[in-house]
Design an enzyme around this catalytic site. Structure first.
Site, PDB file in Angstrom:
ATOM      1  N   ARG A 188     -19.827 -48.231  60.664  1.00  0.00           N
ATOM      2  CA  ARG A 188     -19.008 -47.022  60.733  1.00  0.00           C
ATOM      3  C   ARG A 188     -19.794 -45.906  61.409  1.00  0.00           C
ATOM      4  NH1 ARG A 188     -14.718 -45.146  57.686  1.00  0.00           N
ATOM      5  NH2 ARG A 188     -15.007 -46.803  56.136  1.00  0.00           N
TER       6      ARG A 188
ATOM      7  N   LYS B 181     -20.006 -37.492  67.769  1.00  0.00           N
ATOM      8  CA  LYS B 181     -20.669 -36.645  68.773  1.00  0.00           C
ATOM      9  C   LYS B 181     -22.177 -36.870  68.756  1.00  0.00           C
ATOM     10  CE  LYS B 181     -20.734 -31.822  70.363  1.00  0.00           C
ATOM     11  NZ  LYS B 181     -20.198 -30.466  70.103  1.00  0.00           N
TER      12      LYS B 181
ATOM     13  N   GLY C  34     -26.789 -48.218  60.951  1.00  0.00           N
ATOM     14  CA  GLY C  34     -27.964 -47.619  61.583  1.00  0.00           C
ATOM     15  C   GLY C  34     -27.849 -47.639  63.092  1.00  0.00           C
TER      16      GLY C  34
ATOM     17  N   GLU D 298     -32.452 -46.710  66.342  1.00  0.00           N
ATOM     18  CA  GLU D 298     -33.373 -47.652  66.974  1.00  0.00           C
ATOM     19  C   GLU D 298     -32.666 -48.560  67.974  1.00  0.00           C
ATOM     20  OE1 GLU D 298     -36.410 -47.150  66.179  1.00  0.00           O
ATOM     21  OE2 GLU D 298     -36.474 -46.447  64.106  1.00  0.00           O
TER      22      GLU D 298
END
Length: 716
Positions: free
Chosen positions: A606, A611, A680, A683
């Site tokens: 999600r 933005k 996440g 990375e």
């Protein structure tokens, strides 16, 4: 999770403070009686200090102390020896920065030097097993390579990279009796608190770390460095608050780097492109005094299905300072070699690179036989290819030319482990209907202030303007390091848990209160919107948070809740994924590579703050451009000196290097991993970018880049 704030493209809640100068960074705090410390750095890579002449420095105006004995603070290395070029060997403390800098220039050091080893390729550089990275094998990969229809087998080199954030490493230390406060640049306030306490041999509760704003880090402040410890040590020694700010040059030896690497990747496949074997062998540099290992070969174990795989990772101890996390640590490095090899395999078999990847898409993580908590990588391929116009690519290298420019298109895949850590959050509703949420996380740029505010607002049924999120203080409830793309999984889930618990407790107050319009209603039948609690089936029946607390005369009500990831890591393989597309031009005469455009599609669960997520994606591409084409830290192996330790000679991407960049996110919430469905993002947006660019360069020129950065002399 539903609401009005999550999923809204919201601007940073702290944005105005940052652009108007209202945000106070570590070195900017005004502390009465402050003095300045400047670190004197070693000029050899290995040896023993035989003499220190501080007389001229002590005679210099404004100099208060020259500290040369660091036995009062426990550092990562033996401070009686020189372990690397640039090691702190003295601290000059003075009443002004200029006086401290001048005093530091007057300190004279003498050494009994020993031959230093700083070259990973030197015959004396002996690889050793990497802690936490056992060799992995399934099937017989080497035998499968010998019998494969097509085999690619290449060696790859990536030079060392340094982070170079805008904010330098900065610490102000102040003692009040036996208690210490550090205003510090850190990505882990409570980790720094514990490490400082241990180094100075004081109780953890007697150390407080304050770090509300971080001016970029990219992993460089994910651990505690010597200047942070030495600032506290110096303040204790001189009895005054001390500020230490590293110079840009000192950042190259004081806050870690992405280690240089050597990799071999061999892939075998049948004529239809079914991969039968992957072998990935790698080694990276580390400090002789401490190991730093990355999950460098991880992707080769599970990214593509196949019965045979073997990975091996080794460390090479050298007389250098310690490497550390840098965006997409390990996986950005490993993906360059793996994804370049997959692209070469596709070319040699005459199969489209996306089609080859789809033919080898696994149904489970074959490295551990776990199901994926979610994996919508195929959606990323299709979405990215459609947006980018992949069908326009010619599979024949050098087929497209514009004047003197060769044009090429390439793509690659990235992935990064999705995980969370135990986190505590305090949530509070005030009598005026505003809310505050507290936890000791950090925000080094991705937007934790904003995304956590959005999660809290929806859980509490409040507009974001009435929610304040507080972080960056070790005295706040427990939070993990702000790194590894775990912050929204961990902190976001804890915010969600605490705010839901707080809202539900207030609902229960109302439904048992005879004076409340909600009296007697089942709690599950109550909704909250804009701070008003109401019967879901009868919206006219309700009251506000203010009315409920006001009737009791309470100034506030709060709760502290804990979120823990449980056993999800043992039941699922959880990763964020991305498909990155690049178009480059290569000047046929000059060998100059330029990015024309890039696009990426990500499966990151999600997206709480679209933005900011889009901004993260673009920043990952930009850092990938740097890794691919520009960035390299160069050592003089005679003494271990970094010869380009400045922003004139160490090249980073600037506006002229960045053209048309865009990204999208597939709809891919992952509630198996955490209650808010995130995986996440910070990375994974870096992983795969260098390979996509390198593959585009091959498509343009017919020359396979095996070394990063891809400088023009390598293309001539």
């Amino acid at each position: 999770m539903t609401g009005k704030a999550v999923g809204t493209p919201m601007s940073r809640v702290e944005g105005r403070l940052k652009v108007t100068g209202g945000a106070t960074y570590a070195a900017e705090h005004v502390i009465p009686g402050l003095v300045y410390g400047v670190i004197v750095s070693s000029t050899v890579s290995r040896g023993t200090i035989t003499g220190i002449d501080t007389s001229k420095a002590m005679a210099s105006p404004g100099v208060l102390r020259v500290l040369t004995d660091f036995t009062g603070v426990r550092l990562a290395f033996d401070s009686r020896q020189v372990n690397f070029f640039g090691q702190p060997v003295a601290i000059v403390v003075a009443t002004s920065l200029e006086q401290a800098e001048h005093g530091a220039s007057l300190v004279q050091m003498s050494y009994a030097t020993q031959p230093g080893l700083t070259d990973i390729d030197a015959p004396a550089a002996v690889p050793q097993p990497a802690p936490g990275n056992p060799d992995y094998s399934r099937g017989d990969a080497d035998a499968a390579l010998h019998s494969a229809h097509t085999v690619v087998d290449n060696n790859f080199t990536i030079l060392r990279e340094n982070h170079n954030p805008m904010e330098l490493g900065s610490t102000i230390a102040q003692w009040d009796g036996g208690k210490l406060t550090l205003w510090d640049k850190t990505q882990w306030v409570q980790g720094t608190q514990r490490e400082v306490a241990a180094a100075l041999r004081v109780a953890v509760e007697d150390v407080r770390i304050i770090s509300p704003f971080v001016g970029g880090a990219f992993g460089s402040q994910g651990r505690t460095w010597e200047h942070q410890l030495l600032a506290a040590f110096a303040a204790r020694e001189v009895g005054r608050p001390v500020k230490i700010v590293l110079t840009r040059k000192q950042m190259y030896t004081g806050t870690g780097y992405r280690p240089t690497s050597r990799q071999r990747v061999a892939i075998g496949a049948d004529a239809d492109g079914r991969i039968s074997a992957i072998v990935h062998e790698a080694r990276t540099e580390t400090a002789r005094y401490a190991p730093y290992a990355e999950r460098l070969t991880e992707l080769s174990g599970f990214m593509y299905g196949g019965p045979n795989a073997r990975t091996q990772y080794r460390l090479v101890p050298l007389d250098v300072n310690l490497p550390t996390f840098m965006r997409g640590p390990g996986l950005s490095t490993g993906a360059f070699a793996l994804e370049s090899s997959v692209d070469q395999l596709a070319h040699e078999l005459g199969i489209d690179p996306i089609e080859l990847r789809l033919r080898n898409e696994p149904t489970v993580d074959e490295s551990n036989d776990l199901p994926f908590s979610s994996r919508r990588l195929a959606d990323c391929y299709r979405t990215g290819a459609q947006h980018f116009g992949w069908q326009q690519r010619s599979p024949v290298p050098r087929a497209r030319k514009e004047g003197n420019l060769l044009i090429g298109m390439g793509m690659a895949v990235g992935a990064y482990h999705a995980f969370g850590s135990a986190t505590d959050v305090l949530a509070r509703i005030h009598a005026d209907g505003t809310a505050e949420v507290f936890t000791a996380t950090s925000d080094s740029g991705p937007g934790t202030y904003t995304s956590a505010t959005q999660v809290a607002a929806d859980a509490l049924g409040l507009p974001t303007s009435r929610v304040r999120f507080t972080l960056g203080d070790s005295s706040l409830p427990r939070a993990p390091v702000h790194a590894g793309s775990q912050t929204m999984v961990s902190v976001g889930s804890a915010v969600f848990t605490a705010c839901n618990a707080l809202r539900d407790s207030i609902v229960r107050m109302a439904v048992v209160d005879p004076a409340s319009p909600l009296h007697g209603v089942k709690p599950d039948d109550v909704s909250v919107d804009n701070g008003r609690l109401y019967v879901t089936a009868d919206p006219g029946r309700g009251e506000t948070y203010q009315q409920i607390l006001g009737r009791r005369g309470w100034p506030s009500v709060d709760t502290t809740q804990v979120w823990e990831p449980g056993d999800v890591g043992s039941r699922f393989s959880s990763y964020s994924y991305g498909a990155v597309f690049a178009e480059v031009s290569v000047d046929e005469s000059l060998g100059l590579v330029r990015i024309r455009r890039m696009f990426a599609a990500y499966d990151a669960g999600r997206v709480v703050s679209p933005k900011l997520a889009h901004s993260q994606a673009l920043s990952g591409m930009i850092q990938g451009i740097g890794m691919s084409l520009l960035e390299s830290t160069v050592l003089d192996h005679r003494d271990g000196r970094v010869v380009n330790a400045n922003l004139a000679d160490y090249l980073v991407p600037v506006n002229a290097d960045v053209t048309e960049l865009d990204a999208v996110f597939v709809n891919a919430e992952d509630t198996a991993l955490d209650p808010i469905g995130v995986k996440g993002l910070g990375e994974v947006v870096m992983v795969g970018v260098p390979a996509a660019i390198a593959n585009a360069v091959f498509n343009a020129t017919g020359r396979r880049p095996l070394d990063l950065p891809i400088t023009l002399e390598k293309m001539l």
